[in-house]
Design an enzyme around this catalytic site. Sequence first.
Site, PDB file in Angstrom:
ATOM      1  N   ARG A  70      56.947  59.550  39.152  1.00 30.28           N
ATOM      2  CA  ARG A  70      57.428  60.787  38.510  1.00 30.28           C
ATOM      3  C   ARG A  70      58.878  60.634  38.070  1.00 30.28           C
ATOM      4  NH1 ARG A  70      56.487  65.149  42.959  1.00 30.28           N
ATOM      5  NH2 ARG A  70      57.208  66.686  41.464  1.00 30.28           N
ATOM      6  N   ARG A 105      59.370  67.218  51.859  1.00 27.06           N
ATOM      7  CA  ARG A 105      59.057  68.558  51.380  1.00 27.06           C
ATOM      8  C   ARG A 105      57.661  69.001  51.803  1.00 27.06           C
ATOM      9  NH1 ARG A 105      59.501  70.622  45.193  1.00 27.06           N
ATOM     10  NH2 ARG A 105      57.715  69.250  44.813  1.00 27.06           N
ATOM     11  N   ARG A 148      59.110  69.542  28.609  1.00 31.26           N
ATOM     12  CA  ARG A 148      59.406  68.266  29.247  1.00 31.26           C
ATOM     13  C   ARG A 148      59.641  67.157  28.238  1.00 31.26           C
ATOM     14  NH1 ARG A 148      56.034  67.614  34.836  1.00 31.26           N
ATOM     15  NH2 ARG A 148      57.496  68.846  36.060  1.00 31.26           N
ATOM     16  N   ARG A 173      52.220  68.115  49.093  1.00 32.82           N
ATOM     17  CA  ARG A 173      51.490  68.013  47.827  1.00 32.82           C
ATOM     18  C   ARG A 173      51.148  66.556  47.531  1.00 32.82           C
ATOM     19  NH1 ARG A 173      55.271  71.303  43.850  1.00 32.82           N
ATOM     20  NH2 ARG A 173      55.052  69.300  42.823  1.00 32.82           N
ATOM     21  N   LYS A 176      64.540  73.245  41.649  1.00 29.81           N
ATOM     22  CA  LYS A 176      64.365  74.130  40.493  1.00 29.81           C
ATOM     23  C   LYS A 176      63.540  75.367  40.877  1.00 29.81           C
ATOM     24  CE  LYS A 176      62.550  71.055  37.640  1.00 29.81           C
ATOM     25  NZ  LYS A 176      62.553  69.812  38.445  1.00 29.81           N
TER      26      LYS A 176
END
Length: 221
Positions: free
Chosen positions: A171, A127, A88, A160, A13
């Site tokens: 998540r 990532r 959300r 992260r 995104k």
Amino acid sequence: MNLVLLGPPGAGKGTQGRRLVDDFRLDYIATGDMLREARANGSELGHKAKEYMDRGDLVPDDLIVAMIGERMADESTLDGVILDGFPRTAGQADALGKMLDERGERITAALLIEVPDEGVVERLSGRRICKKNSHDYHLVYDPPKHEGVCDQDGSRLIRRDDDEPETVRKRLSVYHEQTAPLVDYYDERGILRRFDGTRDKTEVHDHIRATLATLRLEERL
Ligand SMILES: [Zn+2]
């Protein structure tokens, strides 16, 4: 043009959002970046938000709605926005609808970038983001030219906290429980557009851009 980006964590995104900013000159509002900034600045809001984020939980509606409301008051939002990470929940979507309604606007489209769960875990564990500007890389699919260093600004690449595998699974379950109903929310309003996030990111971008160009033409008719 006001756009909402939807999709599981790691669907790309952020990458797509930034490209669309260049295409359509929109203001990019990424809740994740806002929260990380607030938290780095040591604000009270940031401190509160950090507690939720570190557990992989959603930040409560009133906290996040207040933050977005403040951000939407910027003049830079007048030509349109891309929202990434907000809304959300259906409650947040209602709040956003009201905010836009007050300025005589509405959501043009909700863009859903779809990726199956197993793909998400693989993507996020590899990532890396740069410390300075959150530029995205992937150890396998999109490595930097020099290991551990951002191509664009030379800052260090890090993983992260919320990309740790255990937090990713949390998540994902939060995403399915609370965010997936937003897909129905926008589908019922006839503004949902779906994209295959497993495709190459340039292909995904081309597809989104073509869809938005068509929407724009229809609006002018
Ligand atoms: Zn960078």
